[in-house]
Design a protein around this motif. Structure first.
Motif, PDB file in Angstrom:
ATOM      1  N   ILE A   1      -1.857 -19.249  -2.536  1.00  0.00           N
ATOM      2  CA  ILE A   1      -2.182 -18.008  -3.247  1.00  0.00           C
ATOM      3  C   ILE A   1      -2.755 -16.992  -2.263  1.00  0.00           C
ATOM      4  CG2 ILE A   1      -3.594 -17.008  -5.095  1.00  0.00           C
ATOM      5  CD1 ILE A   1      -2.008 -18.986  -6.481  1.00  0.00           C
ATOM      6  N   ASP A   2      -2.268 -15.769  -2.353  1.00  0.00           N
ATOM      7  CA  ASP A   2      -2.654 -14.675  -1.455  1.00  0.00           C
ATOM      8  C   ASP A   2      -2.225 -14.904  -0.011  1.00  0.00           C
ATOM      9  OD1 ASP A   2      -3.714 -13.314  -3.572  1.00  0.00           O
ATOM     10  OD2 ASP A   2      -5.729 -14.119  -3.290  1.00  0.00           O
ATOM     11  N   LYS A   3      -1.289 -15.818   0.159  1.00  0.00           N
ATOM     12  CA  LYS A   3      -0.701 -16.029   1.488  1.00  0.00           C
ATOM     13  C   LYS A   3       0.774 -15.629   1.393  1.00  0.00           C
ATOM     14  CE  LYS A   3      -4.185 -18.406   3.389  1.00  0.00           C
ATOM     15  NZ  LYS A   3      -4.621 -19.610   2.700  1.00  0.00           N
TER      16      LYS A   3
ATOM     17  N   ASP B   1       4.686 -10.749  -4.675  1.00  0.00           N
ATOM     18  CA  ASP B   1       4.611  -9.292  -4.749  1.00  0.00           C
ATOM     19  C   ASP B   1       5.575  -8.610  -3.771  1.00  0.00           C
ATOM     20  OD1 ASP B   1       3.499  -9.291  -2.258  1.00  0.00           O
ATOM     21  OD2 ASP B   1       1.476  -8.712  -2.907  1.00  0.00           O
TER      22      ASP B   1
ATOM     23  N   ILE C   1       3.897 -11.625  -0.775  1.00  0.00           N
ATOM     24  CA  ILE C   1       2.696 -12.459  -0.863  1.00  0.00           C
ATOM     25  C   ILE C   1       2.688 -13.158  -2.227  1.00  0.00           C
ATOM     26  CG2 ILE C   1       0.170 -12.447  -0.779  1.00  0.00           C
ATOM     27  CD1 ILE C   1       0.956 -11.206   1.711  1.00  0.00           C
TER      28      ILE C   1
ATOM     29  N   ARG D   1       1.081 -14.324  -5.415  1.00  0.00           N
ATOM     30  CA  ARG D   1      -0.097 -13.847  -6.136  1.00  0.00           C
ATOM     31  C   ARG D   1      -0.534 -14.795  -7.241  1.00  0.00           C
ATOM     32  NH1 ARG D   1      -2.835 -10.742  -2.926  1.00  0.00           N
ATOM     33  NH2 ARG D   1      -1.697  -8.898  -2.225  1.00  0.00           N
ATOM     34  N   TYR D   2       0.362 -15.665  -7.658  1.00  0.00           N
ATOM     35  CA  TYR D   2       0.034 -16.538  -8.790  1.00  0.00           C
ATOM     36  C   TYR D   2       0.971 -17.735  -8.751  1.00  0.00           C
ATOM     37  CZ  TYR D   2      -0.510 -18.066 -13.656  1.00  0.00           C
ATOM     38  OH  TYR D   2      -0.746 -18.812 -14.782  1.00  0.00           O
TER      39      TYR D   2
ATOM     40  N   THR E   1      -4.325  -6.167  -6.599  1.00  0.00           N
ATOM     41  CA  THR E   1      -4.892  -7.341  -7.269  1.00  0.00           C
ATOM     42  C   THR E   1      -4.417  -7.452  -8.676  1.00  0.00           C
ATOM     43  OG1 THR E   1      -6.892  -6.017  -7.485  1.00  0.00           O
ATOM     44  CG2 THR E   1      -6.892  -7.777  -5.850  1.00  0.00           C
TER      45      THR E   1
END
Lengths: 179, 667, 159
Positions: free
Chosen positions: A35-37, A144, A148, A150-151, A179
């Motif tokens: 996540i967020d990577k 995204d 990236i 996001r979920y 976000t």
């Protein structure tokens, strides 16, 4: 009253607090470290068209869903109508990662149930799945515009998860706020 | 009809439990003898009704009554009779009923075997047990009723989980629950003593045999579970530090501390507060285990199908029982006297050190078990805590414990001399050290950890030898037969300690010298493991009562001679179609040969896993010796004498006598 | 014996060809990698099987992980690199031996702190005890005790 006799009670109360909190958590759910990577990049042949390549790179610039599925997966059947309905609304493109499956069986499965995917990548040996940390099918990633993650949804997407979590997130991402 | 009788009996049992919880406790508080005397008959009645309910459920299983939901979910007409009986506790609801059956059974035993106990004390003990029972009967009836009907009835049952279709299911849970739940008696005695304000040596003498029996069952129950996992799960391991295993191990550690601390309180009148606290902790850890296994807060191989409302319910029970008793402890314990004086070096001190280490061990297991939950609850991510962690932190705690065991059993009560102890034990230490250095060479290869483990176990054996020899000599000096005057209590202690030594031998040698081979075998292929040749003679299909199996034939050859054929199986159960690996094991005093079938690989070959496990059976042998020691100590004649004498004497006198006796001589 | 023969024949029949006896091949050819793998996979959690290690489990997930670990090791990756590869994908949850970092410090230090604390309390309590005067008994208590001791003598002294 001497305070030291209260120590056992205090320790116990703290422990109960954690146990109570623990009842609200799901111990078997593993949060993805991705996540967020950046989503791992891959290029695979397409399910329906072995000649054509699907490259995750080409998805840059749009928000998309990557749904890991297989014809042998029982809970995918439960999730499938939700995806078909979502695809009909054209809110967000859904791409499939057909995980450890065979082409004829997977194609047959989609013929019977409808095909919500803009395209499905064919991950025969599960290598790409491993890069994404797949351990239970179905799994769904929201990626995204910058590529990236996001979920991550582990297990089938229910209509409520879609409505309350995934779609609002997709909308935010499409409008550009990170976000 | 029969299930309704069971259901109704359970409701009646609840009604009786409520009476049992309320009337005798009020009677004891107000000094009303009639109310106090209600305790026994009500407890016995409650047991009768729970037993009836249990019998009804068993009947439903035996007759395959699939109109009962629980039976339909856990049985099948093809299931062999012994497993249909075992299946009664093969799921959550039935095993809870077994739990309560054990609880009421223990209460019944207390009510029958304590005829001479003071009325107010027994009223309080039975009342406290009634409180616990009320909570659990509510739990069963409200969230986990095994008698709920299924309309329309199922034509066929969904069958028992194939993992549970094993003789282990028939013996392991009842044993384990006997132990778990048995600590409720020590707990009830402790609470009764706190309520009544009489916390003395007599109280310890009463609690001790009960605690020993519970501890004995728990030891055997854990050992049986370990054996079961060893052969049934097909991984060749015997302990996995799984949350459920830890849930049974924590009360064992606390219970072990308790039986030692009770010894001090009984003989010397010391550690009273501490002993009471341990009794509360031991039973609370049992309850905590029940919560961990059934609430779904932790993942485990053995966990039951879970349901959050059950978790909430047990947590509330835990808060009432443990929270309430710890509050009571904080309130009453400060008023309790300290008991006999003893020197810094004395058996009391060693036993207190033993207690501290055992509790640190229990706290370590608790920390490791709950840590993933704590981290998750604090939102700091998700981690796993497994065997590698526990083996790193557990050994440093247990090593001093085992070392002190040898010294403590030798030290005198009240005041011991350190130089004197050193003189007596130096030979034991020298012998243990030399053997520990040499034996690994004889086993083939020298490892420091093996040597360390062997040092501990030889130390245990050597100190036992020195201790017994000293007693024999002393007897001979005064012209008595050498083994006279050794009470069962003493022999039991030495035996249990020897069991610990045997256990360490097993763990050390199997960790040090186990050989594992993962091979691909065509028919006729051989492989050599630790001097044994294994030849794969192929597979054949066989049929069991409710499964079909692929059975392998593995010929074991030693020194050119055929030794035996191992028959590992891959089973497929008809109903749940779950593949099961059934290992084939040849058990021996000095080694196990263990073979399990993997998957078929190309061309009729199979992947086969073969283990050579030296001395592994010593692990369980050690546990059973420990249990035997506990049983022996429990049957010591002073507990029978005490029950006769107690009736006439006020308990203050016993306390004073205890203090005097130990002041004057040595116990 | 007859049954055994039958079984043997059945066994040969199932497996088809009668092979010549030879040394069975290890599942993992390189013994060094086999050893490292046996060690490493014990420390990995099978994510789909509730508490088993990858070494012990026969699940698809574990088979995949084992295959991947073997492949990485054959490529010359060290144990640490293999662990890094897996943690990157599945998180710390896959490790049965949690890595030492700030969030796991209490876990790793805890038992030793407890032991030190326990030891300290023990010494303090024992030292205090040793200095305590002997408890005085009232004359009535002594009398009662003596009566009891006499009874004890009669019934036979134990322990």
């Amino acid at each position: 009253m001497k305070l030291r006799f209260l120590i056992p009670l205090v320790v116990f109360v703290v422990m109960v607090g954690f146990l109570g909190k623990g009842l609200l958590l799901d111990p078997s759910e593993v949060p993805s470290p991705l996540i967020d990577k950046p989503a791992p990049q891959f290029t695979l042949s397409e399910l329906h068209n072995p000649g054509a390549k699907f490259a995750s790179e080409s998805m840059k610039g749009q928000v998309w869903l990557l749904n890991v599925w297989a014809s042998w997966c029982v809970s995918c059947r439960q999730e499938h109508p939700v995806l078909v309905e979502l695809a009909r609304q054209h809110i967000v493109p859904i791409y499939g990662l057909n995980y450890k499956d065979t082409r004829p069986e997977a194609a047959q499965w989609l013929r019977e149930r409808g095909n919500p995917y803009d395209a499905s990548a064919f991950d025969n040996d599960g290598r790409v799945g491993m890069d994404y940390g797949v351990y239970g099918v179905p799994e769904t990633y929201v990626i995204d515009k910058k590529g990236i993650i996001r979920y991550k949804q582990i297990g089938p997407i229910s209509p409520s998860v879609l409505r309350d979590q995934i779609l609002p997130l997709v909308q935010r991402l499409q409008q550009g706020s990170p976000t | 009809m029969i299930p309704e009788i069971g259901h109704f009996s359970l409701i009646l049992a609840l009604a009786m439990a409520m009476v049992q919880a309320v009337v005798p406790l009020i009677g004891a508080a107000k000094g009303n003898e009639n109310w106090m005397r209600m305790a026994r008959p009500v407890a016995q009645g409650q047991f009768l009704f729970v037993a009836t309910a249990f019998a009804c459920l068993t009947y439903a299983f035996i007759t395959s009554d699939f109109s009962v939901l629980y039976v339909a979910e856990h049985s099948n007409t093809e299931l062999p009779l012994q497993y249909r009986v075992g299946a009664v506790w093969g799921g959550h609801e039935g095993s809870m009923l077994l739990w309560v059956l054990m609880l009421t059974g223990w209460t019944m035993a207390v009510s029958v075997l304590s005829r001479k106990l003071a009325d107010d004390l027994i009223a309080r003990v039975i009342g406290v047990l009634g409180l616990v029972s009320t909570g659990f009967l509510f739990f069963i009836l409200l969230t986990s009723n095994p008698f709920i009907r299924l309309m329309p009835a199922a034509l066929e049952g969904r069958d028992l989980n194939p993992l549970l279709q094993d003789p282990g299911l028939v013996f392991h849970p009842p044993m384990l629950y006997m132990g778990y739940v048995g600590f409720s008696v020590a707990f009830a005695f402790a609470i009764a003593a706190l309520l009544g304000g009489r916390l003395d040596a007599a109280w310890a003498r009463w609690s001790r045999p009960w605690t020993l029996v519970a501890w004995m069952f728990l030891t055997m129950g854990i050992a049986m579970g370990s054996i079961w996992a060893y052969y049934e799960l097909g991984w060749g391991g015997w302990w996995f530090w799984d949350p459920v295993e830890n849930a049974s191990f924590m009360p064992w550690l606390a219970g072990t501390a308790l039986i030692h601390s009770l010894a001090v309180t009984e003989k010397r009148g010391s550690f009273k507060n501490w002993t009471v606290l341990l009794a509360i902790i031991a039973f609370s850890l049992s309850l905590l285990g029940t919560f961990l296994v059934r609430s779904g807060v932790l993942t485990s191989v053995h966990a039951f199908a879970t349901d959050p409302t059950r978790g909430v319910f047990i947590l509330i029970l835990l808060v009432i029982v443990t929270g309430g008793s710890m509050a009571l402890y904080a309130w009453r314990a400060p008023k309790v006297g300290l008991g006999g004086r003893f020197a810094l070096v004395s058996r009391e001190s060693f036993l207190l050190a033993n207690n501290v280490l055992l509790l640190v061990a229990a706290a370590t297991v608790l920390l490791g078990t709950l840590y993933p939950l704590i981290i998750d609850a604090l939102g700091m991510g998700k981690i796993s805590v497994g065997p590698p962690y526990f083996s790193v932190v557990f050994v440093p705690v247990m090593t001093p414990l085992v070392f002190l065991m040898g010294v403590g059993a030798m030290a005198r009560w009240k005041e011991a001399s350190l130089p004197d102890l050193a003189v007596r034990l130096r030979w034991a230490f020298a012998v243990a050290l030399i053997s520990a250095v040499i034996v690994p060479f004889l086993m083939g290869e020298w490892y420091p950890l093996v040597s360390m483990g062997l040092l501990l176990s030889f130390w245990v054996f050597a100190t036992i030898f020195v201790g017994v020899r000293r007693r024999v000599r002393r007897n001979q000096e005064i012209g008595r037969p050498g083994f006279s005057g050794m009470t069962r209590s003493y022999v039991g202690m030495q035996l249990a300690h020897a069991g610990v030594g045997a256990f360490i031998v097993g763990v050390t040698l199997v960790n040090g010298y186990q050989v594992e081979k993962d091979v691909r075998m065509n028919v006729g292929d051989t492989t050599e493991v630790a001097g044994y040749t294994f030849r794969f003679d192929g597979v054949a299909q066989t049929k069991g009562p409710n499964y079909t199996a692929t059975q392998g034939y593995i010929q074991v050859i030693k020194d050119g001679a055929d030794l035996m054929v191992l028959h590992p199986q891959k089973r497929n159960y008809n109903v749940q179609t779950m593949p099961m690996t059934e290992a084939a094991i040849d058990t021996g005093l000095t080694r196990d040969l263990y073979a399990s079938l993997g998957e078929p690989v190309s061309g009729g070959a199979w992947s086969v896993r073969i283990y050579y496990k030296p001395f592994i059976d010593w692990i369980w042998g050690g546990c059973f010796i420990m249990a035997l020691g506990g049983g022996l100590a429990m049957s010591d004649r002073r507990y029978r004498l005490a029950s006769r004498r107690k009736a006439e004497k006020p308990s203050g006198a016993t306390h004073a006598a205890g203090a005097l006796a130990t002041e004057g001589g040595r116990a | 014996m007859r049954r055994f023969l039958f079984v043997l024949i059945a066994a040969w029949a199932v497996c088809g060809t009668v092979a010549v006896a030879k040394e069975a091949a290890p599942m993992i050819r390189d013994p060094e990698i086999a050893g490292r793998m046996a060690h490493l996979t014990q420390k990995l959690r099978c994510l789909v099987c509730q508490g088993q290690s990858v070494a012990d489990s026969g699940s698809d997930f574990s088979n995949d992980i084992r295959r991947e670990v073997e492949k990485l090791m054959e490529e010359g990756k060290s144990d640490q690199e293999v662990i890094g590869f897996l943690v990157q994908r599945y998180g710390d949850f896959i490790l049965f031996e949690p890595p030492v970092k700030s969030t796991t410090a209490p876990l790793w230090i805890g038992p030793f702190v407890l032991m030190a604390l326990g030891g300290a309390v023990l010494v303090i309590v024992l030292a205090k005890r040793a200095k305590r005067p002997v408890e005085e008994l009232s004359p009535e208590q002594v009398a009662a005790a003596e009566r009891l001791l006499n009874d004890l003598e009669k019934e036979g002294k134990d322990s």
